[in-house]
Every structure is written in structure tokens, then in C-alpha cells.
Motif scaffolding. Sequence first.
Motif, mmCIF file in Angstrom:
data_model
loop_
_atom_site.group_PDB
_atom_site.id
_atom_site.type_symbol
_atom_site.label_atom_id
_atom_site.label_comp_id
_atom_site.label_asym_id
_atom_site.label_seq_id
_atom_site.Cartn_x
_atom_site.Cartn_y
_atom_site.Cartn_z
ATOM 1 N N MET A 1 0.818 -1.196 0.000
ATOM 2 C CA MET A 1 0.000 0.000 0.000
ATOM 3 C C MET A 1 0.864 1.263 0.000
ATOM 4 S SD MET A 1 -3.244 0.451 0.051
ATOM 5 C CE MET A 1 -4.532 1.557 0.431
ATOM 6 N N GLY A 2 2.041 1.205 0.612
ATOM 7 C CA GLY A 2 2.905 2.371 0.680
ATOM 8 C C GLY A 2 3.337 2.865 -0.685
ATOM 9 N N ARG A 3 3.597 1.930 -1.594
ATOM 10 C CA ARG A 3 4.009 2.332 -2.945
ATOM 11 C C ARG A 3 2.882 3.050 -3.673
ATOM 12 N NH1 ARG A 3 5.934 -3.353 -3.757
ATOM 13 N NH2 ARG A 3 7.713 -3.427 -2.384
ATOM 14 N N ALA A 4 1.659 2.606 -3.440
ATOM 15 C CA ALA A 4 0.513 3.271 -4.069
ATOM 16 C C ALA A 4 0.342 4.677 -3.523
ATOM 17 C CB ALA A 4 -0.758 2.455 -3.846
ATOM 18 N N HIS A 5 0.455 4.813 -2.186
ATOM 19 C CA HIS A 5 0.372 6.151 -1.591
ATOM 20 C C HIS A 5 1.461 7.052 -2.166
ATOM 21 C CE1 HIS A 5 -1.758 4.611 2.275
ATOM 22 N NE2 HIS A 5 -2.631 5.019 1.378
ATOM 23 N N LEU A 6 2.662 6.507 -2.255
ATOM 24 C CA LEU A 6 3.794 7.282 -2.752
ATOM 25 C C LEU A 6 3.557 7.739 -4.191
ATOM 26 C CD1 LEU A 6 6.699 8.310 -2.293
ATOM 27 C CD2 LEU A 6 7.492 6.121 -3.152
ATOM 28 N N ALA A 7 3.192 6.832 -5.041
ATOM 29 C CA ALA A 7 3.025 7.159 -6.463
ATOM 30 C C ALA A 7 1.843 8.091 -6.713
ATOM 31 C CB ALA A 7 2.856 5.876 -7.270
ATOM 32 N N ILE A 8 0.696 7.754 -6.169
ATOM 33 C CA ILE A 8 -0.511 8.533 -6.456
ATOM 34 C C ILE A 8 -0.450 9.910 -5.811
ATOM 35 C CG2 ILE A 8 -3.007 8.638 -6.111
ATOM 36 C CD1 ILE A 8 -2.941 5.506 -6.320
ATOM 37 N N SER A 9 -0.150 9.950 -4.521
ATOM 38 C CA SER A 9 -0.146 11.225 -3.816
ATOM 39 C C SER A 9 0.932 12.166 -4.337
ATOM 40 C CB SER A 9 0.044 10.992 -2.321
ATOM 41 O OG SER A 9 0.012 12.203 -1.627
ATOM 42 N N THR A 10 2.111 11.639 -4.584
ATOM 43 C CA THR A 10 3.193 12.476 -5.113
ATOM 44 C C THR A 10 2.844 12.998 -6.499
ATOM 45 O OG1 THR A 10 4.828 11.236 -3.834
ATOM 46 C CG2 THR A 10 5.645 12.541 -5.667
ATOM 47 N N GLY A 11 2.349 12.125 -7.341
ATOM 48 C CA GLY A 11 1.983 12.545 -8.692
ATOM 49 C C GLY A 11 0.889 13.597 -8.717
ATOM 50 N N VAL A 12 -0.147 13.381 -7.938
ATOM 51 C CA VAL A 12 -1.261 14.336 -7.900
ATOM 52 C C VAL A 12 -0.816 15.676 -7.323
ATOM 53 C CG1 VAL A 12 -3.493 14.806 -6.801
ATOM 54 C CG2 VAL A 12 -3.064 12.582 -7.840
ATOM 55 N N THR A 13 -0.063 15.631 -6.238
ATOM 56 C CA THR A 13 0.373 16.875 -5.610
ATOM 57 C C THR A 13 1.289 17.686 -6.510
ATOM 58 O OG1 THR A 13 0.196 15.808 -3.445
ATOM 59 C CG2 THR A 13 1.441 17.856 -3.548
ATOM 60 N N ILE A 14 2.247 17.022 -7.148
ATOM 61 C CA ILE A 14 3.142 17.748 -8.056
ATOM 62 C C ILE A 14 2.364 18.300 -9.247
ATOM 63 C CG2 ILE A 14 5.067 17.455 -9.677
ATOM 64 C CD1 ILE A 14 6.388 15.660 -7.578
ATOM 65 N N SER A 15 1.398 17.565 -9.736
ATOM 66 C CA SER A 15 0.575 18.055 -10.851
ATOM 67 C C SER A 15 -0.221 19.288 -10.459
ATOM 68 C CB SER A 15 -0.395 16.962 -11.310
ATOM 69 O OG SER A 15 0.303 15.866 -11.805
ATOM 70 N N ILE A 16 -0.820 19.248 -9.280
ATOM 71 C CA ILE A 16 -1.607 20.400 -8.821
ATOM 72 C C ILE A 16 -0.708 21.609 -8.602
ATOM 73 C CG2 ILE A 16 -2.962 21.279 -6.863
ATOM 74 C CD1 ILE A 16 -4.208 18.464 -6.693
ATOM 75 N N LEU A 17 0.453 21.389 -8.005
ATOM 76 C CA LEU A 17 1.371 22.511 -7.803
ATOM 77 C C LEU A 17 1.839 23.080 -9.143
ATOM 78 C CD1 LEU A 17 3.570 21.259 -4.818
ATOM 79 C CD2 LEU A 17 1.765 22.992 -4.773
ATOM 80 N N GLY A 18 2.062 22.224 -10.116
ATOM 81 C CA GLY A 18 2.454 22.686 -11.448
ATOM 82 C C GLY A 18 1.356 23.495 -12.116
ATOM 83 N N ALA A 20 -0.857 25.205 -10.606
ATOM 84 C CA ALA A 20 -1.010 26.447 -9.854
ATOM 85 C C ALA A 20 0.207 27.364 -10.032
ATOM 86 C CB ALA A 20 -1.222 26.137 -8.380
ATOM 87 N N ASP A 21 1.110 27.017 -10.932
ATOM 88 C CA ASP A 21 2.332 27.791 -11.200
ATOM 89 C C ASP A 21 3.204 27.957 -9.965
ATOM 90 O OD1 ASP A 21 1.851 28.105 -13.907
ATOM 91 O OD2 ASP A 21 0.647 29.913 -13.593
ATOM 92 N N TYR A 22 3.212 26.946 -9.117
ATOM 93 C CA TYR A 22 4.062 26.961 -7.934
ATOM 94 C C TYR A 22 5.438 26.440 -8.319
ATOM 95 C CZ TYR A 22 5.320 26.519 -3.010
ATOM 96 O OH TYR A 22 5.920 26.662 -1.798
ATOM 97 N N LYS A 23 6.475 27.077 -7.823
ATOM 98 C CA LYS A 23 7.842 26.660 -8.135
ATOM 99 C C LYS A 23 8.145 25.346 -7.408
ATOM 100 C CE LYS A 23 12.595 28.182 -8.147
ATOM 101 N NZ LYS A 23 13.548 29.188 -7.729
#
Length: 71
Positions: A1-18, A20-23
Motif C-alpha cells: 500500500m505504501g508504494r501506491a500512496h507514494l506514487a498517487i499522492s506524489t503525482g497528484v500533488t506535483i501536478s496540482i502545484l504545477g 497552480a504555477d508553484y515553483k
Amino acid sequence: MGRAHLAISTGVTISILGLADYKITVPVVAVIVVSSLHPDIDEPNSLLVSRVLPTSLLRLLQGVLITLAAF
């Protein structure tokens, strides 16, 4: 389950920050990665706990928490 949390959460968060034009810097990514593993921390074989904390410290912490719960 940890790998799924890592992949999904990291991917979604970086996408949202991107979007939102966040550095996005290395420290930001480090915080995102560690934060993505927090939902998995209560699992005995969690990726974060099993890789970061030594087994002896985990056993000591478990013993203290069980003792405190008894009172």
C-alpha cells in the motif's frame, strides 16, 4: 500500500502545484514524498516506518504505548 500512496499522492500533488504555477524545488518534492507516506504510518509494515526507524526503537515505542494504554 505504501508504494501506491507514494506514487498517487506524489503525482497528484506535483501536478496540482504545477497547474497552480508553484515553483517545484527539491525541498518541496522531499516534503511531498514524506507527506505522501504519512497515511500509511499506522500499518505495521509501512514503507516509511520500516525503512526509517530501527526495529528496536519500534519495539520500545510499542511497549511504552501499551503500558500507557493500560493506565
